[in-house]
Design a protein around this motif. Structure first.
Motif, mmCIF file in Angstrom:
data_model
loop_
_atom_site.group_PDB
_atom_site.id
_atom_site.type_symbol
_atom_site.label_atom_id
_atom_site.label_comp_id
_atom_site.label_asym_id
_atom_site.label_seq_id
_atom_site.Cartn_x
_atom_site.Cartn_y
_atom_site.Cartn_z
ATOM 1 N N ARG A 134 0.858 -1.178 0.000
ATOM 2 C CA ARG A 134 0.000 0.000 0.000
ATOM 3 C C ARG A 134 0.897 1.231 0.000
ATOM 4 O O ARG A 134 1.662 1.455 0.935
ATOM 5 C CB ARG A 134 -0.927 -0.022 1.218
ATOM 6 C CG ARG A 134 -1.909 -1.197 1.160
ATOM 7 C CD ARG A 134 -2.844 -1.258 2.338
ATOM 8 N NE ARG A 134 -3.819 -2.331 2.119
ATOM 9 C CZ ARG A 134 -4.030 -3.335 2.970
ATOM 10 N NH1 ARG A 134 -3.348 -3.389 4.107
ATOM 11 N NH2 ARG A 134 -4.915 -4.265 2.686
ATOM 12 N N ILE A 135 0.768 2.008 -1.076
ATOM 13 C CA ILE A 135 1.698 3.105 -1.330
ATOM 14 C C ILE A 135 0.958 4.432 -1.205
ATOM 15 O O ILE A 135 -0.074 4.639 -1.854
ATOM 16 C CB ILE A 135 2.292 2.989 -2.747
ATOM 17 C CG1 ILE A 135 2.877 1.580 -2.955
ATOM 18 C CG2 ILE A 135 3.357 4.058 -2.984
ATOM 19 C CD1 ILE A 135 3.191 1.261 -4.392
ATOM 20 N N PRO A 136 1.439 5.377 -0.383
ATOM 21 C CA PRO A 136 0.778 6.686 -0.258
ATOM 22 C C PRO A 136 0.706 7.399 -1.607
ATOM 23 O O PRO A 136 1.653 7.360 -2.400
ATOM 24 C CB PRO A 136 1.679 7.445 0.720
ATOM 25 C CG PRO A 136 2.413 6.385 1.476
ATOM 26 C CD PRO A 136 2.609 5.255 0.491
ATOM 27 N N MET A 137 -0.426 8.039 -1.874
ATOM 28 C CA MET A 137 -0.570 8.781 -3.119
ATOM 29 C C MET A 137 0.461 9.893 -3.222
ATOM 30 O O MET A 137 0.860 10.278 -4.324
ATOM 31 C CB MET A 137 -1.982 9.360 -3.228
ATOM 32 C CG MET A 137 -3.083 8.313 -3.319
ATOM 33 S SD MET A 137 -2.867 7.122 -4.674
ATOM 34 C CE MET A 137 -2.873 8.191 -6.097
ATOM 35 N N GLN A 138 0.921 10.405 -2.078
ATOM 36 C CA GLN A 138 1.943 11.437 -2.068
ATOM 37 C C GLN A 138 3.214 10.933 -2.756
ATOM 38 O O GLN A 138 3.886 11.685 -3.467
ATOM 39 C CB GLN A 138 2.257 11.844 -0.623
ATOM 40 C CG GLN A 138 3.282 12.949 -0.480
ATOM 41 C CD GLN A 138 2.770 14.286 -0.954
ATOM 42 O OE1 GLN A 138 1.608 14.622 -0.771
ATOM 43 N NE2 GLN A 138 3.637 15.078 -1.568
ATOM 44 N N ASN A 139 3.522 9.653 -2.568
ATOM 45 C CA ASN A 139 4.704 9.078 -3.204
ATOM 46 C C ASN A 139 4.531 8.909 -4.714
ATOM 47 O O ASN A 139 5.509 8.863 -5.456
ATOM 48 C CB ASN A 139 5.019 7.704 -2.604
ATOM 49 C CG ASN A 139 5.449 7.769 -1.156
ATOM 50 O OD1 ASN A 139 5.213 8.759 -0.475
ATOM 51 N ND2 ASN A 139 6.069 6.700 -0.670
ATOM 52 N N LEU A 140 3.272 8.789 -5.158
ATOM 53 C CA LEU A 140 3.005 8.492 -6.566
ATOM 54 C C LEU A 140 2.735 9.732 -7.403
ATOM 55 O O LEU A 140 3.207 9.828 -8.545
ATOM 56 C CB LEU A 140 1.809 7.537 -6.675
ATOM 57 C CG LEU A 140 1.976 6.154 -6.015
ATOM 58 C CD1 LEU A 140 0.665 5.395 -6.039
ATOM 59 C CD2 LEU A 140 3.057 5.360 -6.748
ATOM 60 N N ILE A 141 1.934 10.649 -6.867
ATOM 61 C CA ILE A 141 1.509 11.800 -7.673
ATOM 62 C C ILE A 141 1.842 13.147 -7.020
ATOM 63 O O ILE A 141 1.527 14.205 -7.570
ATOM 64 C CB ILE A 141 -0.003 11.752 -7.962
ATOM 65 C CG1 ILE A 141 -0.822 11.779 -6.659
ATOM 66 C CG2 ILE A 141 -0.350 10.529 -8.784
ATOM 67 C CD1 ILE A 141 -2.313 11.856 -6.876
ATOM 68 N N GLY A 142 2.473 13.105 -5.836
ATOM 69 C CA GLY A 142 2.897 14.344 -5.187
ATOM 70 C C GLY A 142 1.835 15.067 -4.405
ATOM 71 O O GLY A 142 2.058 16.186 -3.938
#
Length: 222
Positions: free
Chosen positions: A210-218
């Motif tokens: 489970r990856i934070p959206m912050q890591n993916l799209i800023g």
């Protein structure tokens, strides 16, 4: 009245500013029903592959809302049964399973580890909409099922999921065990021909992240 309004505002604000994450998983799925009974009470049929994707939104540090989609295979063959009468009966099926879920996820506990990582355990439940399309390789069984069975390819299920995760740099790497209470006896396409008073079921064992959206799209959420 003001107290309830304040609680409502706090709840809405927690949703507005909560963080979101994207989850992916892969593992195995297993059917449990009237075909191919095994010695173990926790398995039946044949293991098949399963893939999942989920989108979660944290309410606070304990609760999440989650929406997910799973795709898996289900199969069983009486020839592999531990019961002689089932081996002689020889029923079988295979099916593609699609599942849409709405879940509430609860973190049960967490343990801080050296280096800033964290061990977490949690559970989730909610409601699933499932689609299944059982088919039979045996033409005689297909003909009997067509004549005797009447069902819808869509159904509902109650999921119960347990996971153990390792959180590092905001990413949670997890292993999860899923089971389902299914409101149909036709996952295998058979009910009247086997046990009309029963219920089929299925579950998964899988690994994922489970990856934070912050890591993916800023930013925190889509």
């Amino acid at each position: 009245m003001k107290k309830f309004l304040l609680i409502g505002l706090m709840f809405v604000s927690s949703l507005a500013f909560s963080q979101c994450y994207l989850g992916v998983s892969a593992g195995i799925s297993n059917y449990y029903g009237d075909l191919s009974k095994s010695i173990s009470p926790f398995s039946s049929g044949s293991a098949r592959g399963a893939l999942g994707i989920e989108y979660g939104k944290a309410i606070n540090n304990k609760w999440d809302f989650m929406a997910s989609f799973n795709m898996a295979g289900l199969a069983a063959d009486d020839i592999a049964s531990s019961r002689l009468e089932q081996v002689q009966r020889g029923y079988e099926f295979r099916s593609v399973l699609l599942e849409f879920q709405g879940l509430l996820n609860l973190e049960l506990f967490s343990i801080e580890l050296e280096g800033g990582s964290k061990l977490t355990a949690g559970t989730s439940t909610g409601l699933s909409l499932i689609y299944f399309n059982p088919v039979h390789a045996d033409p005689a069984l297909s003909a009997m099922a067509l004549q005797m069975e009447d069902y819808n390819n869509f159904g509902f299920a109650i999921p119960v999921n347990l996971y153990l995760g390792l959180e590092s740099s905001g990413v949670v790497y997890f292993t999860q065990l899923d089971t389902r209470y299914v409101f149909t006896d036709h996952l295998d396409g058979l009910s009247e021909l086997v046990n009309p008073n029963g219920r089929d079921s299925f579950g998964y064992f899988r690994f994922g992240a489970r990856i934070p959206m912050q890591n993916l799209i800023g930013k925190d959420c889509l």
